[in-house]
Design a protein around this motif. Structure first.
Motif, PDB file in Angstrom:
ATOM      1  N   VAL A  27      47.494  17.383  10.714  1.00 22.56           N
ATOM      2  CA  VAL A  27      46.354  17.295   9.805  1.00 22.56           C
ATOM      3  C   VAL A  27      45.075  17.740  10.494  1.00 22.56           C
ATOM      4  CG1 VAL A  27      44.936  15.713   8.468  1.00 22.56           C
ATOM      5  CG2 VAL A  27      47.414  15.542   8.370  1.00 22.56           C
ATOM      6  N   ASP A  28      44.369  18.637   9.815  1.00 20.71           N
ATOM      7  CA  ASP A  28      43.108  19.168  10.318  1.00 20.71           C
ATOM      8  C   ASP A  28      42.008  18.169   9.942  1.00 20.71           C
ATOM      9  OD1 ASP A  28      40.711  20.481  10.692  1.00 20.71           O
ATOM     10  OD2 ASP A  28      41.498  22.429  10.059  1.00 20.71           O
ATOM     11  N   ASN A  29      41.638  17.367  10.916  1.00 19.03           N
ATOM     12  CA  ASN A  29      40.688  16.264  10.678  1.00 19.03           C
ATOM     13  C   ASN A  29      39.407  16.740   9.987  1.00 19.03           C
ATOM     14  OD1 ASN A  29      40.091  13.262  11.774  1.00 19.03           O
ATOM     15  ND2 ASN A  29      38.215  14.444  11.850  1.00 19.03           N
ATOM     16  N   ASP A  30      38.742  17.723  10.588  1.00 16.41           N
ATOM     17  CA  ASP A  30      37.399  18.049  10.118  1.00 16.41           C
ATOM     18  C   ASP A  30      37.427  18.759   8.764  1.00 16.41           C
ATOM     19  OD1 ASP A  30      37.056  16.989  12.574  1.00 16.41           O
ATOM     20  OD2 ASP A  30      35.730  18.550  13.344  1.00 16.41           O
ATOM     21  N   ALA A  31      38.487  19.554   8.521  1.00 13.92           N
ATOM     22  CA  ALA A  31      38.600  20.207   7.212  1.00 13.92           C
ATOM     23  C   ALA A  31      38.830  19.159   6.124  1.00 13.92           C
ATOM     24  CB  ALA A  31      39.747  21.215   7.226  1.00 13.92           C
ATOM     25  N   THR A  32      39.490  18.066   6.498  1.00  7.33           N
ATOM     26  CA  THR A  32      39.788  17.013   5.528  1.00  7.33           C
ATOM     27  C   THR A  32      38.529  16.241   5.119  1.00  7.33           C
ATOM     28  OG1 THR A  32      42.017  16.840   6.421  1.00  7.33           O
ATOM     29  CG2 THR A  32      41.218  14.961   5.161  1.00  7.33           C
ATOM     30  N   LEU A  33      37.545  16.199   6.022  1.00  9.68           N
ATOM     31  CA  LEU A  33      36.326  15.432   5.710  1.00  9.68           C
ATOM     32  C   LEU A  33      35.617  15.973   4.458  1.00  9.68           C
ATOM     33  CD1 LEU A  33      34.835  14.784   9.274  1.00  9.68           C
ATOM     34  CD2 LEU A  33      36.287  13.294   7.875  1.00  9.68           C
ATOM     35  N   ASP A  34      35.600  17.306   4.315  1.00  4.49           N
ATOM     36  CA  ASP A  34      34.957  17.883   3.119  1.00  4.49           C
ATOM     37  C   ASP A  34      35.643  17.385   1.851  1.00  4.49           C
ATOM     38  OD1 ASP A  34      33.331  19.340   4.742  1.00  4.49           O
ATOM     39  OD2 ASP A  34      34.528  21.185   4.626  1.00  4.49           O
TER      40      ASP A  34
END
Ligand code: PBG
Length: 331
Positions: free
Chosen positions: A147-154
């Motif tokens: 899981v791509d942490n920072d992409a998920t934040l958006d």
């Protein structure tokens, strides 16, 4: 016998209640409710006796049943009509949670908490966006990171704002992405929802006790597992670090999940922080008592009551529990 100390003196019927240290009230409990955009009638959840997925049209009726028991808060989980790699139905204006939240907040006095996560909405079942190139990998080639942490934040920001816009009273991010509380707090504030609190799943463990929920909400990962974002059950000090980060990012209330196997963590957080502590008595904790009671091995009401009392005694202010409706009327 010349005994100075006889603790039994305070255990007689008329005094026991007066010296009791812990109480359990219907207002300490939050009831999970499953809303299913694919259902046109209520569907019982096999591994969670007494619980069902309800169609959007029945969400108000379902919440009214909860309120009639004295429980005042619900946490909503959604099963979307379709899934995709991004989980885009999680932030759609006409998504299952957005629709249900609008109806429930318009039609009832319930305090509505929404679970902000992607696992029920992604076709791969993970709680976020996958790192490029990992889609479709099977468990034979289990990636160490998915899981791509920072992409998920958006995506989490969009979900939180869409829930708030639909009328949610409180947002509960459960994906265990680093920085999710700060991202959601910022997005809510920017969009005019600075009064909406964030209840973070601060210490959420990679637990085998979530099994029945994953059947209920259809959110099991299609490959791999969640151990690179949810916490290692071996760790307690790390939970305090997780909680501290969420507090710094503006969390209003702190969830520990699961509850009974992690009462040491509930107690430690209670002692270190002054925020409300919420314990999530999860699906597996519910299912195992139900199963034993079905066999006639345990008295369901008694063990459920004792479990919730123990969770409060350990330091929880609130308990999210599938036993809420069953127990509340007798409290
Ligand atoms: C979504 C979510 C889960 C639960 C609550 N929110 C599932 C998971 O993390 O796999 C579990 C609740 C339960 O078992 O009762 N991320």
């Amino acid at each position: 016998m010349d005994l100075t100390h006889r603790p039994r003196r305070l255990r007689r019927d008329r005094i026991r209640g007066l010296v009791s240290e812990t109480t359990l009230e219907p207002t300490d409990l939050v009831a999970p409710v499953f809303v299913d955009a694919t259902a046109d009638a209520r569907v019982p959840i096999e591994s969670m006796p007494g619980h069902e997925r309800v169609p959007i049209e029945e969400s108000v009726a379902r919440v009214e049943e909860v309120l009639a028991t004295g429980v005042e808060a619900v946490i909503l989980f959604g099963i979307p009509e379709s899934k995709d790699p991004e989980g885009s139905r999680a932030w759609a204006d006409d998504g299952v949670i957005q629709e249900a939240t609008r109806r429930i907040t318009d039609g009832t006095d319930a305090y509505v908490i929404t679970d902000a996560c992607l696992c029920e909405y992604t076709d791969h079942g993970h709680c976020g966006h996958l790192e490029a190139g990992l889609e479709g990998r099977s468990h034979e080639h289990e990636p160490t990171t998915t899981v791509d942490n920072d992409a998920t934040l958006d995506a989490l920001e969009r979900i939180a704002v869409s829930h708030a816009a639909a009328g949610a009273d409180m947002i509960a991010p459960s994906g265990m992405m680093d920085g999710q509380v700060g991202a959601i707090r910022g997005a809510l504030d920017r969009e005019g929802f600075s009064d909406i609190p964030v209840m973070s799943y601060a210490a959420k463990y990679e637990s085998a006790f979530y099994g029945p929920f994953r059947d209920a909400a259809d959110g099991a990962p299609a490959f791999g597992d969640r151990r690179h974002y949810q916490m290692d059950p071996a760790n307690a000090r790390e939970a305090l670090r997780e909680v501290r980060l969420d507090v710094e990012q503006g969390a209003d209330a702190l969830i520990v999940k699961p509850a009974l196997p992690y009462l040491d963590v509930v107690g430690a957080i209670r002692r270190e922080f002054d925020h409300p502590v919420v314990a999530y008595n999860v699906s597996g904790e519910y299912a195992m008592l139900q199963a034993a009671a079905e066999k006639g091995w345990l008295d369901l009401d008694a063990v459920a009551h004792e479990s919730l009392l123990s969770i409060k005694r350990a330091g929880a202010d609130l308990i999210i529990t599938y036993f809420a409706e069953e127990l509340a009327p007798g409290l």
